[in-house]
Write an enzyme that holds these catalytic residues in place. Structure first.
Site, short mmCIF file in Angstrom:
data_model
loop_
_atom_site.label_atom_id
_atom_site.label_comp_id
_atom_site.label_asym_id
_atom_site.label_seq_id
_atom_site.Cartn_x
_atom_site.Cartn_y
_atom_site.Cartn_z
N LEU A 184 -0.62 -8.99 5.04
CA LEU A 184 -0.32 -8.16 6.21
C LEU A 184 -1.51 -8.09 7.16
CD1 LEU A 184 1.47 -5.13 4.48
CD2 LEU A 184 2.43 -7.35 5.14
N SER A 217 -5.94 -11.84 4.40
CA SER A 217 -4.70 -12.41 3.87
C SER A 217 -3.56 -11.42 4.09
CB SER A 217 -4.82 -12.72 2.36
OG SER A 217 -5.03 -11.52 1.63
N SER A 225 3.33 2.88 1.51
CA SER A 225 4.33 2.06 0.82
C SER A 225 5.52 2.96 0.57
CB SER A 225 3.78 1.56 -0.52
OG SER A 225 4.83 1.08 -1.35
N TYR A 241 -0.31 4.18 -8.15
CA TYR A 241 -0.05 3.56 -6.84
C TYR A 241 0.70 4.53 -5.94
CZ TYR A 241 1.33 0.00 -3.44
OH TYR A 241 1.51 -0.73 -2.29
N VAL A 270 -14.19 -1.11 0.71
CA VAL A 270 -13.83 0.01 1.59
C VAL A 270 -14.17 1.36 0.99
CG1 VAL A 270 -12.05 -1.28 2.82
CG2 VAL A 270 -11.43 0.02 0.75
N ASP A 293 -13.05 -7.39 4.35
CA ASP A 293 -12.35 -7.87 3.16
C ASP A 293 -13.41 -8.24 2.13
OD1 ASP A 293 -10.45 -9.39 1.39
OD2 ASP A 293 -9.12 -9.20 3.12
N LYS A 299 -0.58 6.16 -2.34
CA LYS A 299 0.14 5.96 -1.09
C LYS A 299 0.76 7.26 -0.59
CE LYS A 299 -0.74 1.58 -0.71
NZ LYS A 299 -1.61 1.09 0.39
N THR A 331 4.53 -11.38 0.76
CA THR A 331 3.11 -11.71 0.83
C THR A 331 2.83 -12.77 -0.24
OG1 THR A 331 2.55 -9.97 -0.75
CG2 THR A 331 2.55 -9.37 1.58
#
Length: 256
Positions: A17, A15, A149, A162, A60, A36, A166, A197
């Protein structure tokens, strides 16, 4: 490196990007393995795109799961030339809030997926790439494209975990590019801004409109295919290496 005839792994490829990048690679003649955890979307893409793609349910951050999925990709398609790491999660929790201190397990969860998960995939893919024959005159064996990001640079209130995850992706780009240069493997990071998105589909119209006015120009959210287009550029331009490329229409995020 020409995309046609190459093999790519795209994490988070079911889904957003990742899906846009899968579609762009397939349109340009590549074979793609989607890593995924969304079985419904992953299998739907296989049904739509046919033999050009396979789907693997992969956490992952799990070493054994990634090793098995990489092996399955090699068994299906042969060598691996491209790896896009899009898989990621986020939360919004203040360091100290009305419920107390930021729960440590929730901080670790973000780091585990976004940072450790990215490194886990790229290290195992790079190991396979390092054994392959070069596919360009300059000796290129592969391209790794991570995703950070703008929160890595301008994290907002509640984005401590977050932003840390990143920021880690940004920070490891150069040393990993240096590590892998001896094998002819390039490493770059895309740094998206506000990209439309499916997450934004449920946003209130007023909030969406306000966000759309935030970039310098154009005054809109970016599209997933614009990120995929940048990924295509990175693959095709052999002189792009060790870069963290912002794609944000000039936005600089405010505290909230």
């Amino acid at each position: 490196m020409e995309i046609k005839g190459k093999v790519a792994i795209v994490t988070g490829g079911a889904s957003g990007l990742g899906e846009a990048t899968v579609r762009r690679y397939v349109d340009n003649g590549a074979k793609v393995a989607i890593f995924d955890m969304n079985d419904e979307r992953g299998n739907a893409l296989v049904a739509e795109l046919g033999d050009a793609v396979i789907y693997q349910n992969v956490n992952v951050a799990n070493e054994e799961a990634v090793e098995a999925a990489v092996a399955a990709t090699v068994a299906a398609f042969g060598d691996i030339h491209i790896c896009n790491n899009y898989a990621g999660i986020g939360n919004a929790i203040k360091t100290v809030g009305k419920d107390g201190a930021f729960p440590l397990d929730k901080f670790k969860q973000i780091i585990d997926v976004n940072l450790i998960g990215t490194f886990n995939v790229l290290r195992l893919v790079a190991l396979k790439m390092s054994t392959q024959e070069p596919v360009t005159d300059c000796g290129s064996r592969g391209v790794i494209i991570n995703t950070a990001s703008i929160a890595a640079y301008e994290g907002q209130i509640g984005q401590a975990a977050y932003s840390a995850s990143k920021g880690g992706v940004v920070g490891m780009t150069l040393p990993i590019a240096r590590d892998l240069s001896q094998f002819g493997i390039r490493v770059n990071t895309i740094v998206p801004g506000l990209i439309h998105t499916p997450l934004f589909d449920s946003a209130p119209p007023a909030a969406y409109e306000a966000l759309s006015k935030s970039p310098l120009f154009p005054k809109r959210l970016g599209t997933a295919d614009e990120i995929a287009h940048l990924s295509q550029f990175i693959v095709e331009n052999d002189y792009t290496n060790a870069e963290c490329i912002r794609m944000d229409a000039g936005i600089r995020m405010q505290p909230k």
